[in-house]
Design a protein around this motif. Structure first.
Motif, mmCIF file in Angstrom:
data_model
loop_
_atom_site.group_PDB
_atom_site.id
_atom_site.type_symbol
_atom_site.label_atom_id
_atom_site.label_comp_id
_atom_site.label_asym_id
_atom_site.label_seq_id
_atom_site.Cartn_x
_atom_site.Cartn_y
_atom_site.Cartn_z
ATOM 1 N N ASP A 1 0.812 -1.220 0.000
ATOM 2 C CA ASP A 1 0.000 0.000 0.000
ATOM 3 C C ASP A 1 0.849 1.275 0.000
ATOM 4 O O ASP A 1 0.496 2.240 -0.689
ATOM 5 N N PRO A 2 1.978 1.317 0.733
ATOM 6 C CA PRO A 2 2.807 2.536 0.676
ATOM 7 C C PRO A 2 3.274 2.888 -0.734
ATOM 8 O O PRO A 2 3.405 4.071 -1.057
ATOM 9 N N MET A 3 3.505 1.887 -1.580
ATOM 10 C CA MET A 3 3.950 2.176 -2.935
ATOM 11 C C MET A 3 2.850 2.846 -3.739
ATOM 12 O O MET A 3 3.097 3.765 -4.514
ATOM 13 N N LYS A 4 1.628 2.393 -3.579
ATOM 14 C CA LYS A 4 0.488 3.001 -4.279
ATOM 15 C C LYS A 4 0.276 4.429 -3.788
ATOM 16 O O LYS A 4 0.027 5.345 -4.570
ATOM 17 N N ARG A 5 0.379 4.605 -2.469
ATOM 18 C CA ARG A 5 0.193 5.939 -1.904
ATOM 19 C C ARG A 5 1.318 6.881 -2.326
ATOM 20 O O ARG A 5 1.081 8.060 -2.601
ATOM 21 N N ALA A 6 2.534 6.351 -2.412
ATOM 22 C CA ALA A 6 3.664 7.177 -2.835
ATOM 23 C C ALA A 6 3.495 7.630 -4.277
ATOM 24 O O ALA A 6 3.832 8.771 -4.627
ATOM 25 N N ALA A 7 2.959 6.741 -5.141
ATOM 26 C CA ALA A 7 2.738 7.107 -6.545
ATOM 27 C C ALA A 7 1.738 8.247 -6.656
ATOM 28 O O ALA A 7 1.953 9.217 -7.394
ATOM 29 N N VAL A 8 0.631 8.140 -5.927
ATOM 30 C CA VAL A 8 -0.387 9.192 -5.952
ATOM 31 C C VAL A 8 0.161 10.480 -5.347
ATOM 32 O O VAL A 8 -0.039 11.573 -5.881
ATOM 33 N N ALA A 9 0.870 10.355 -4.227
ATOM 34 C CA ALA A 9 1.406 11.531 -3.546
ATOM 35 C C ALA A 9 2.444 12.253 -4.399
ATOM 36 O O ALA A 9 2.519 13.484 -4.384
ATOM 37 N N GLN B 1 10.910 3.545 1.799
ATOM 38 C CA GLN B 1 11.404 2.933 0.566
ATOM 39 C C GLN B 1 10.503 3.263 -0.621
ATOM 40 O O GLN B 1 10.991 3.538 -1.726
ATOM 41 N N ALA B 2 9.193 3.244 -0.414
ATOM 42 C CA ALA B 2 8.253 3.580 -1.486
ATOM 43 C C ALA B 2 8.431 5.029 -1.915
ATOM 44 O O ALA B 2 8.433 5.346 -3.119
ATOM 45 N N ALA B 3 8.593 5.924 -0.951
ATOM 46 C CA ALA B 3 8.807 7.336 -1.276
ATOM 47 C C ALA B 3 10.129 7.525 -2.016
ATOM 48 O O ALA B 3 10.226 8.358 -2.925
ATOM 49 N N ALA B 4 11.149 6.738 -1.646
ATOM 50 C CA ALA B 4 12.441 6.836 -2.315
ATOM 51 C C ALA B 4 12.325 6.411 -3.780
ATOM 52 O O ALA B 4 12.895 7.055 -4.671
ATOM 53 N N ILE B 5 11.581 5.344 -4.045
ATOM 54 C CA ILE B 5 11.390 4.883 -5.424
ATOM 55 C C ILE B 5 10.621 5.927 -6.232
ATOM 56 O O ILE B 5 10.986 6.266 -7.365
ATOM 57 N N LEU C 1 8.946 15.442 0.852
ATOM 58 C CA LEU C 1 7.648 15.979 0.438
ATOM 59 C C LEU C 1 6.668 14.850 0.095
ATOM 60 O O LEU C 1 5.474 14.955 0.400
ATOM 61 N N ILE C 2 7.171 13.808 -0.523
ATOM 62 C CA ILE C 2 6.292 12.684 -0.871
ATOM 63 C C ILE C 2 5.762 12.009 0.388
ATOM 64 O O ILE C 2 4.570 11.698 0.482
ATOM 65 N N ARG C 3 6.616 11.780 1.363
ATOM 66 C CA ARG C 3 6.164 11.173 2.624
ATOM 67 C C ARG C 3 5.144 12.076 3.318
ATOM 68 O O ARG C 3 4.149 11.603 3.896
ATOM 69 N N LEU D 1 -2.895 12.126 2.456
ATOM 70 C CA LEU D 1 -3.876 11.459 1.614
ATOM 71 C C LEU D 1 -4.905 10.696 2.455
ATOM 72 O O LEU D 1 -4.558 10.082 3.463
ATOM 73 N N GLY D 2 -6.141 10.753 2.014
ATOM 74 C CA GLY D 2 -7.162 9.948 2.645
ATOM 75 C C GLY D 2 -7.090 8.518 2.135
ATOM 76 O O GLY D 2 -6.139 8.136 1.453
#
Length: 253
Positions: free
Chosen positions: A93-101, A211-215, A240-242, A248-249
């Protein structure tokens, strides 16, 4: 009794125009118009069918992968396309949220285009030497899967067409799944699973928030930026991404 005399044509009179040239030109014009019409219909039908097929079939390769492969060969490097498909439900889920963010915080609310973001990008580009994109995740997916790289108006027109198609025939879940599996993540690396294995030696199903935010932070320039060895600018992007991830909701895919 008067005899009829034939009148000689005036010296400056012109012969009647021949119709053969006009008929020839008209025939060629009709042929060209038929070819253009056929090509247009073929493009419309084939593009719709391809998008519908990719709703269930995972895209095997993209133009960008081929282009990058030839660039590596010309630089004396071996051909490399490191891509490992991972199903949407298996991505952390963090990867999906990081993409949107990172890329498109209104992804679940728009129909492919964020006009406010586009206007902001145009205004900023007018006063800056560094170009900033205003493309949504849907637009980026359309470009990555169906088109070539570049900034021409022709490519943008095709991008808009394919964006409308995937928004019509795909779900948001499918768009995000394809996006995360096809995006360029480094030199010969494509998709979050290959990136996660290359940079963090784990599956994308086990990525943490950091890690998701880094990618996600290197997507604008994956050939120059590193998620594990970031410079100050990339490190600030990760922060900023984190921060946006926390804002995000729930992401209702």
């Amino acid at each position: 009794m008067k005899t009829a005399t034939r009148k000689k044509p005036a010296a400056n009179s012109k012969p009647a125009p021949r119709k053969s040239n006009s008929i020839f030109r008209s025939g060629w014009l009709k042929l060209v118009l038929r070819i253009v019409k056929f090509a247009f219909i073929f493009f419309i039908v084939s593009s719709i069918l391809t998008v519908i097929i990719y709703r269930w079939v995972n895209p095997p390769i993209t133009y960008l992968m081929i282009e990058r492969g030839f660039e590596r060969k010309s630089a004396g490097k071996p051909w490399k396309i490191d891509k490992q498909w991972i199903n949407f439900d298996d991505i952390a889920d963090p990867m999906k949220r990081a993409a949107v963010a990172a890329e498109d915080q209104k992804f679940l609310d728009h129909f492919g285009f964020d006009f406010k973001a586009m206007e902001a990008a145009i205004d900023k580009n007018a006063h800056s030497h560094k170009l900033q994109g205003g493309s949504t995740i849907s637009q980026q997916t359309a470009k990555n899967i169906f088109l070539w790289q570049g900034r021409s108006y022709v490519r943008k027109a095709f991008e808009a067409w394919f964006t409308l198609l995937i928004e019509t025939f795909w779900s948001k879940k499918r768009i995000m799944e394809v996006y995360l599996n096809e995006i360029e993540m480094g030199d010969g690396i494509y998709g979050v699973e290959a990136a996660s294995q290359a940079y963090f030696h784990k599956s994308a199903s086990d990525l943490t928030n950091y890690q998701a935010a880094a990618i996600a932070s290197i997507w604008p320039n994956p050939l120059k930026w590193s998620p594990t060895n970031p410079g100050d600018y990339v490190r600030h992007r990760q922060y900023l991404i984190r921060k946006n991830m926390r804002r995000l909701g729930p992401l209702d895919f």
